[in-house]
Design a protein around this motif. Structure first.
Motif, PDB file in Angstrom:
ATOM      1  N   LYS A 166       0.856  -1.185   0.000  1.00 34.32           N
ATOM      2  CA  LYS A 166       0.000   0.000   0.000  1.00 34.32           C
ATOM      3  C   LYS A 166       0.894   1.238   0.000  1.00 34.32           C
ATOM      4  O   LYS A 166       1.859   1.308   0.763  1.00 34.32           O
ATOM      5  CB  LYS A 166      -0.892  -0.002   1.241  1.00 34.32           C
ATOM      6  CG  LYS A 166      -1.814   1.187   1.382  1.00 34.32           C
ATOM      7  CD  LYS A 166      -2.624   1.075   2.671  1.00 34.32           C
ATOM      8  CE  LYS A 166      -3.541   2.266   2.869  1.00 34.32           C
ATOM      9  NZ  LYS A 166      -4.287   2.158   4.150  1.00 34.32           N
ATOM     10  N   ILE A 167       0.602   2.192  -0.890  1.00 32.35           N
ATOM     11  CA  ILE A 167       1.365   3.441  -0.930  1.00 32.35           C
ATOM     12  C   ILE A 167       0.821   4.390   0.138  1.00 32.35           C
ATOM     13  O   ILE A 167      -0.378   4.684   0.167  1.00 32.35           O
ATOM     14  CB  ILE A 167       1.287   4.101  -2.313  1.00 32.35           C
ATOM     15  CG1 ILE A 167       1.978   3.219  -3.358  1.00 32.35           C
ATOM     16  CG2 ILE A 167       1.923   5.486  -2.290  1.00 32.35           C
ATOM     17  CD1 ILE A 167       1.866   3.740  -4.776  1.00 32.35           C
ATOM     18  N   LEU A 168       1.705   4.848   1.015  1.00 38.20           N
ATOM     19  CA  LEU A 168       1.300   5.740   2.097  1.00 38.20           C
ATOM     20  C   LEU A 168       1.593   7.201   1.782  1.00 38.20           C
ATOM     21  O   LEU A 168       0.831   8.093   2.161  1.00 38.20           O
ATOM     22  CB  LEU A 168       2.018   5.359   3.401  1.00 38.20           C
ATOM     23  CG  LEU A 168       1.764   3.947   3.943  1.00 38.20           C
ATOM     24  CD1 LEU A 168       2.575   3.739   5.225  1.00 38.20           C
ATOM     25  CD2 LEU A 168       0.283   3.722   4.211  1.00 38.20           C
ATOM     26  N   GLU A 169       2.698   7.446   1.079  1.00 38.22           N
ATOM     27  CA  GLU A 169       3.116   8.823   0.855  1.00 38.22           C
ATOM     28  C   GLU A 169       4.037   8.891  -0.353  1.00 38.22           C
ATOM     29  O   GLU A 169       4.873   8.011  -0.550  1.00 38.22           O
ATOM     30  CB  GLU A 169       3.840   9.333   2.108  1.00 38.22           C
ATOM     31  CG  GLU A 169       4.199  10.796   2.111  1.00 38.22           C
ATOM     32  CD  GLU A 169       4.871  11.203   3.420  1.00 38.22           C
ATOM     33  OE1 GLU A 169       5.794  12.032   3.368  1.00 38.22           O
ATOM     34  OE2 GLU A 169       4.491  10.664   4.482  1.00 38.22           O
TER      35      GLU A 169
ATOM     36  N   LYS B  72       6.760   6.107   0.222  1.00 35.95           N
ATOM     37  CA  LYS B  72       6.651   5.335   1.458  1.00 35.95           C
ATOM     38  C   LYS B  72       5.560   4.290   1.271  1.00 35.95           C
ATOM     39  O   LYS B  72       4.421   4.605   0.927  1.00 35.95           O
ATOM     40  CB  LYS B  72       6.303   6.238   2.642  1.00 35.95           C
ATOM     41  CG  LYS B  72       6.272   5.506   3.977  1.00 35.95           C
ATOM     42  CD  LYS B  72       6.018   6.454   5.135  1.00 35.95           C
ATOM     43  CE  LYS B  72       6.047   5.714   6.466  1.00 35.95           C
ATOM     44  NZ  LYS B  72       5.812   6.634   7.613  1.00 35.95           N
ATOM     45  N   TYR B  73       5.942   3.040   1.469  1.00 35.53           N
ATOM     46  CA  TYR B  73       5.025   1.929   1.307  1.00 35.53           C
ATOM     47  C   TYR B  73       4.690   1.299   2.665  1.00 35.53           C
ATOM     48  O   TYR B  73       5.439   1.450   3.638  1.00 35.53           O
ATOM     49  CB  TYR B  73       5.655   0.830   0.450  1.00 35.53           C
ATOM     50  CG  TYR B  73       5.812   1.159  -1.006  1.00 35.53           C
ATOM     51  CD1 TYR B  73       4.819   0.827  -1.933  1.00 35.53           C
ATOM     52  CD2 TYR B  73       6.970   1.776  -1.484  1.00 35.53           C
ATOM     53  CE1 TYR B  73       4.971   1.101  -3.284  1.00 35.53           C
ATOM     54  CE2 TYR B  73       7.132   2.053  -2.836  1.00 35.53           C
ATOM     55  CZ  TYR B  73       6.128   1.718  -3.724  1.00 35.53           C
ATOM     56  OH  TYR B  73       6.289   1.990  -5.057  1.00 35.53           O
TER      57      TYR B  73
ATOM     58  N   HIS C 133       5.715  -3.652   7.588  1.00 35.27           N
ATOM     59  CA  HIS C 133       6.962  -2.899   7.400  1.00 35.27           C
ATOM     60  C   HIS C 133       6.650  -1.678   6.530  1.00 35.27           C
ATOM     61  O   HIS C 133       5.893  -1.789   5.559  1.00 35.27           O
ATOM     62  CB  HIS C 133       7.983  -3.836   6.740  1.00 35.27           C
ATOM     63  CG  HIS C 133       9.260  -3.206   6.333  1.00 35.27           C
ATOM     64  ND1 HIS C 133       9.909  -2.246   7.077  1.00 35.27           N
ATOM     65  CD2 HIS C 133      10.045  -3.420   5.222  1.00 35.27           C
ATOM     66  CE1 HIS C 133      11.036  -1.905   6.467  1.00 35.27           C
ATOM     67  NE2 HIS C 133      11.123  -2.595   5.342  1.00 35.27           N
ATOM     68  N   GLU C 134       7.205  -0.524   6.850  1.00 38.70           N
ATOM     69  CA  GLU C 134       6.907   0.712   6.112  1.00 38.70           C
ATOM     70  C   GLU C 134       8.196   1.383   5.630  1.00 38.70           C
ATOM     71  O   GLU C 134       8.631   2.406   6.175  1.00 38.70           O
ATOM     72  CB  GLU C 134       6.081   1.660   6.981  1.00 38.70           C
ATOM     73  CG  GLU C 134       4.709   1.105   7.347  1.00 38.70           C
ATOM     74  CD  GLU C 134       3.851   2.085   8.132  1.00 38.70           C
ATOM     75  OE1 GLU C 134       4.335   3.202   8.431  1.00 38.70           O
ATOM     76  OE2 GLU C 134       2.695   1.731   8.447  1.00 38.70           O
ATOM     77  N   PRO C 135       8.817   0.834   4.599  1.00 38.30           N
ATOM     78  CA  PRO C 135      10.046   1.433   4.074  1.00 38.30           C
ATOM     79  C   PRO C 135       9.757   2.597   3.129  1.00 38.30           C
ATOM     80  O   PRO C 135       8.689   2.668   2.519  1.00 38.30           O
ATOM     81  CB  PRO C 135      10.689   0.283   3.312  1.00 38.30           C
ATOM     82  CG  PRO C 135       9.512  -0.478   2.784  1.00 38.30           C
ATOM     83  CD  PRO C 135       8.461  -0.391   3.869  1.00 38.30           C
ATOM     84  N   THR C 136      10.701   3.492   3.005  1.00 39.84           N
ATOM     85  CA  THR C 136      10.650   4.545   1.996  1.00 39.84           C
ATOM     86  C   THR C 136      11.652   4.195   0.910  1.00 39.84           C
ATOM     87  O   THR C 136      12.848   4.050   1.173  1.00 39.84           O
ATOM     88  CB  THR C 136      10.988   5.911   2.595  1.00 39.84           C
ATOM     89  OG1 THR C 136       9.997   6.251   3.578  1.00 39.84           O
ATOM     90  CG2 THR C 136      10.994   6.988   1.512  1.00 39.84           C
ATOM     91  N   ILE C 137      11.166   4.023  -0.313  1.00 37.04           N
ATOM     92  CA  ILE C 137      11.999   3.597  -1.432  1.00 37.04           C
ATOM     93  C   ILE C 137      12.323   4.801  -2.313  1.00 37.04           C
ATOM     94  O   ILE C 137      11.431   5.578  -2.676  1.00 37.04           O
ATOM     95  CB  ILE C 137      11.296   2.500  -2.248  1.00 37.04           C
ATOM     96  CG1 ILE C 137      11.037   1.278  -1.351  1.00 37.04           C
ATOM     97  CG2 ILE C 137      12.124   2.106  -3.466  1.00 37.04           C
ATOM     98  CD1 ILE C 137      10.352   0.128  -2.055  1.00 37.04           C
TER      99      ILE C 137
END
Length: 280
Positions: A46-49, A60-61, A74-78
């Motif tokens: 899911k895309i958060l930001e 941010k996923y 898990h919420e990494p920023t790619i």
């Protein structure tokens, strides 16, 4: 690409320069090793930001891994940048999990799932927690689509259309993917037939043993219905860590599993909606 386990396509989202020092075989092997070690069955994203410039972007996923042991989130920023008008990622192994590297080892100490007993309306024991099997399938190996679906459905106590949807969740490749649990109501002949389905592998795991053999198929369907309604009862409680070569640990906080032992009691109608669930 994460959700369909499309590893080849995921690899090609990495910059050409980075791919020079990260061979595709090594990349796919490491990704698959991580997901296998946590016994991941589904991945959702899911895309958060999103923060985007002219030639760069940060996304941010939220990745959720559905595993044998419950959920890992898990919420990494790619980081992405444009390369010949194509968006490419700057790959880091920590996108899979914080502090994960290709040298990390996953350590899991497991307990039991909460499901303990299934009783009929008179208190008679129909099924209990026991050893069982999970059914894994190489999704590319489908020699006769209709027949293979029917055989897979019989092995798991499912409908062919459900197996069709499940197989199509993944990009066809030569890795084993979790399909379902082996139907505990199968006869010995059914068990042998399940093992012979092309591309199928049975993996021993904790599940259910049916005591009432005369109505084994019906009880197996009741167990399946309970699992669909209450998946938390069938997650195996566990404590997990990533361990790097220095021995440093990063927690794998599995969530969703119910503590204790749960007994499900059916009412006289056998309706699962009216079943009583008690944990002790």
């Amino acid at each position: 690409f994460y959700t369909t386990r499309a590893n080849h396509e995921l690899y090609r989202t990495i910059s050409r320069e980075q791919r020079k020092t990260l061979p595709e075989v090594e990349f796919i092997k490491t990704v698959e090793s991580f997901f296998d070690s946590i016994e991941a069955r589904d991945v959702t994203a899911k895309i958060l930001e999103v923060s985007q410039g002219k030639d760069t972007a940060k996304v941010k996923y939220q990745f959720t891994y559905l595993t044998k042991y419950g959920y890992l989130t898990h919420e990494p920023t790619i980081n992405f940048y444009k390369e010949h008008n194509e968006w490419k990622s700057v790959w880091q192994w920590s996108y899979l999990w914080p502090n994960f590297t290709s040298d990390s080892v996953v350590k899991i100490k497991s307990d039991h799932m909460a499901f303990y007993k299934l009783l009929n309306s008179s208190g008679g024991l129909l099924a209990e927690r026991s050893k069982g099997n999970a059914v894994y399938k190489i999704t590319r190996v489908m020699f006769n689509w209709g027949k293979d679906l029917d055989d897979l459905a019989k092995a798991t106590g499912s409908e062919p259309m459900d197996m069709d949807r499940r197989i199509k969740t993944f990009v066809p490749d030569h890795n084993y993917r979790f399909m379902d649990y082996l139907d505990p109501g199968l006869s010995e002949e059914g068990f042998v037939n399940a093992k012979s389905v092309p591309g199928v592998k049975l993996v021993e795991t904790e599940y259910v043993n049916i005591l009432d053999k005369k109505s084994a198929k019906a009880v197996a369907q009741q167990v399946k219905g309970i699992r669909i309604a209450h998946p938390e009862l069938f997650f195996v409680r566990a404590e997990g860590f990533l361990v790097n070569p220095k021995g440093e640990k990063t927690p794998l906080p599995f969530t969703g599993a119910t503590p204790g032992n749960t007994t499900v009691s059916l009412d006289i109608s056998g309706d699962l909606k009216a079943a009583k669930v008690s944990t002790h």
